[in-house]
Structure formats: C-alpha cells, structure tokens
Design an enzyme around this catalytic site. Structure first.
Site, mmCIF file in Angstrom:
data_model
loop_
_atom_site.group_PDB
_atom_site.id
_atom_site.type_symbol
_atom_site.label_atom_id
_atom_site.label_comp_id
_atom_site.label_asym_id
_atom_site.label_seq_id
_atom_site.Cartn_x
_atom_site.Cartn_y
_atom_site.Cartn_z
ATOM 1 N N ASP A 47 0.847 -1.205 0.000
ATOM 2 C CA ASP A 47 0.000 0.000 0.000
ATOM 3 C C ASP A 47 0.882 1.255 0.000
ATOM 4 O O ASP A 47 0.375 2.379 -0.034
ATOM 5 C CB ASP A 47 -1.028 -0.003 1.137
ATOM 6 C CG ASP A 47 -0.393 0.009 2.518
ATOM 7 O OD1 ASP A 47 0.850 -0.102 2.621
ATOM 8 O OD2 ASP A 47 -1.144 0.128 3.509
ATOM 9 N N SER A 48 2.210 1.057 -0.045
ATOM 10 C CA SER A 48 3.132 2.170 -0.332
ATOM 11 C C SER A 48 2.800 2.752 -1.708
ATOM 12 O O SER A 48 3.275 3.825 -2.076
ATOM 13 C CB SER A 48 4.589 1.696 -0.289
ATOM 14 O OG SER A 48 4.760 0.537 -1.070
ATOM 15 N N GLU A 185 9.490 -4.037 10.496
ATOM 16 C CA GLU A 185 9.882 -2.736 9.929
ATOM 17 C C GLU A 185 10.400 -1.784 11.012
ATOM 18 O O GLU A 185 9.761 -1.607 12.065
ATOM 19 C CB GLU A 185 8.676 -2.101 9.200
ATOM 20 C CG GLU A 185 9.004 -0.748 8.602
ATOM 21 C CD GLU A 185 8.009 -0.257 7.560
ATOM 22 O OE1 GLU A 185 7.120 -1.030 7.161
ATOM 23 O OE2 GLU A 185 8.137 0.903 7.142
HETATM 24 O O1 KIV Z 1 3.540 -1.081 1.588
HETATM 25 C C1 KIV Z 1 4.698 -1.512 1.521
HETATM 26 O O2 KIV Z 1 5.423 -1.329 0.541
HETATM 27 C C2 KIV Z 1 5.196 -2.266 2.664
HETATM 28 C C3 KIV Z 1 6.653 -2.540 2.714
HETATM 29 C C4 KIV Z 1 7.348 -1.316 3.126
HETATM 30 C C5 KIV Z 1 6.970 -3.695 3.586
HETATM 31 O O3 KIV Z 1 4.442 -2.594 3.523
#
Ligand code: KIV
Length: 291
Positions: A47-48, A185
């Site tokens: 969700d990044s 994280e």
């Molecule tokens: O949303 C994302 O890209 C993530 C990673 C940073 C692990 O959760």
C-alpha cells in the site's frame, strides 16, 4: 523449463536451509515482469502505492479498488515470483466476514497468492479468519505505516524493553495463528535478530538489520524515484536523474526540430512512394478532398 513458482512454503524451505529471501514492491505490469525476470523471490503490491505512485501523503487513503487494480497489473507480468497483496487501511477491520471477503478478492479477482496484514495482537482475530479460509497471510510488525497517526510519524519502534517485548510477543502470536512469514519494519537490529531466532517462520526485514531471514525494500526508494529516503534504504540506481535527463533531451531536440529524423519516420519504397505522391497531387487538384 522455466524456474519453479515460489510459494509460501518455498519461503519456509529457504529459511530452513539458511537461504536469504528477497522481496521488492511493484505496482504495474512492466516492473513486475522485470522483477520476475530478475528472479526476485517475492513481489509485494504494497500500500506504499499511496506514497510512491498515487502521490498521497501516506498509505491511509489507499482503498481496495486501487489495490485490486494495481495487483491485477502486477500478476499479469509474473510467472515465478510469489505475489503478495497488501490489505489497505481498515480492510480487515470492517466487520464480521469482511476481512475474508477483502482478502478473497485479491485471490479471486487479482490472482495474488497471499495477502499481507499489518498489526499484532489487535489484528489477530481477522488474521486467523483469513488464514482459516485458506489464504496465506504475511504479518507486518514494528513500524506499521497504517498506525502513523498513533505513532506520530515514521519512527523506529521497539526501543524500550517493554515495547520490544510486545513486538516479540506479537510475532509469536502471529506465528501461532498461522501466518507464513512476518515483515519487521524499523526496529533495532538486535530485536530483529531475537525475533528471527525465536520464530520458525521466516522474517523479512525493512530497517530491521541483517539477521532477518529476508529483506524487503520499496522499489522506488532503491531506484532513486522517491521524494524521501529513510536511513535503511540503499539506492542502487538514480533513475530519477536519468529520467529527467531523457525528458530534457527530448524537449531540446523537438524544440530545435532535431527529432524526429528520417530514421524515426516511416519511409515508403520508391514505387509505392511515387504512387502515393501522384495520388496526393491528384486529390489536391480535384475537389475530392473535402475538408
Ligand atoms: O507497503 C509496503 O510497501 C510495505 C513494505 C514497506 C513492507 O508494507
């Protein structure tokens, strides 16, 4: 014969034989195809997406529709890597049965092979429901960006013994309800090491030190395409600068009429060219050309 498809149980085998696991994010077809060809073990449709593709300030506005749209594009490009889709903010918290329904949409409508869910003890019930329905779940502990409003920013987690203990306990609980792996994280590397040693399932670190069973990074961060870059990111390429240079060269050449040249234009063979010229001349002279 092509490389074998990676599954959740392949990751367990990798941990058991001490082979490091790789995971990168992707949000579209061409990038997913290239990561698959590079033999990255797991592709996370994170969700990044909200930060690096859609231009939101954080991941909170990302919704199921957006995640499904991008997950579909990614799975179309992948033959070998394990594709994991991120459950967006509140997607596993919206009432009885909704967690399974939303996780199921990633599998049935977007052909993902697993989902990732943020949170520990407070998310245990929906995570267990999803696992029980037959969908592989990856956990996510430490700095979980969907809790940014409570954390007050992107801050390292688990710095005090009490907070570190809570993350370790949550990891053990997640393992107990059947997640196949956990992302850790932004935690101290010593904590990353202890959790990795205590868990049977693989840990995938992002800012959690070198002892985790695998590593994940956001693709745009390692390619120099992000606006901000956390301490744990290593920039492997500066595609941001290359992209700007290419755009500037295009701009200059078009303005100066240096592009396109004959090389980038369609040229007819002599016979066909003569016929076309004659036709154009005739058409221009007659009244046939109605503008
Ligand atoms: O949303 C994302 O890209 C993530 C990673 C940073 C692990 O959760």
């Amino acid at each position: 014969m092509g490389k074998k498809r990676i599954t959740a149980s392949t990751l367990q085998d990798m941990k058991d034989r001490n082979e490091k696991i790789t995971m990168l994010t992707a949000y579209d077809y061409p990038t997913a195809r290239l990561l698959d060809e590079a033999e990255i073990d797991c592709i996370l449709v994170g969700d990044s997406l909200g930060n690096v593709i859609l231009g939101y300030d954080n991941t909170l506005p990302v919704n199921m529709g957006e995640m499904l749209h991008h997950t579909r594009a990614v799975t179309r490009g992948v033959d070998h890597s394990l594709v994991i889709a991120d459950m967006p903010f509140l997607a596993h918290k919206t009432g009885h049965g909704k967690a399974i329904r939303n996780a199921g949409r990633f599998i049935q409508e977007a052909e993902a092979e697993a989902v990732k869910v943020e949170g520990g003890s407070e998310s245990l019930e929906p995570i267990e429901e999803i696992v029980d329905s037959g969908i592989p779940v990856m956990g996510h502990l430490g700095l979980t960006p969907q809790r940014i409003l409570q954390f007050g920013g992107y801050r390292i987690q688990g710095k005090t013994p009490e907070k570190a203990k809570k993350i370790l306990e949550d990891a053990l609980k997640l393992e107990e309800v059947g997640v196949f792996s956990v992302v850790l994280e932004s935690i101290p590397q010593e904590l990353g090491k202890i959790i990795t040693e205590r868990l049977e399932i693989p840990t995938i670190g992002i800012g959690a030190g070198p002892h985790c069973d695998g590593q994940v990074l956001v693709l745009h961060d390692i390619l120099g395409l992000s606006e901000i870059s956390p301490k744990f990111v290593k920039e492997y390429e500066d595609l941001g600068s290359s992209l700007k240079e290419a755009a500037k060269s295009f701009q200059n050449e078009v303005k100066k009429s240096e592009f396109p040249t004959s090389k980038h234009s369609y040229n007819l063979e002599k016979g066909k060219l003569e016929k076309l010229k004659k036709f154009i001349e005739k058409t221009l002279k007659s009244d046939l050309l109605v503008l």
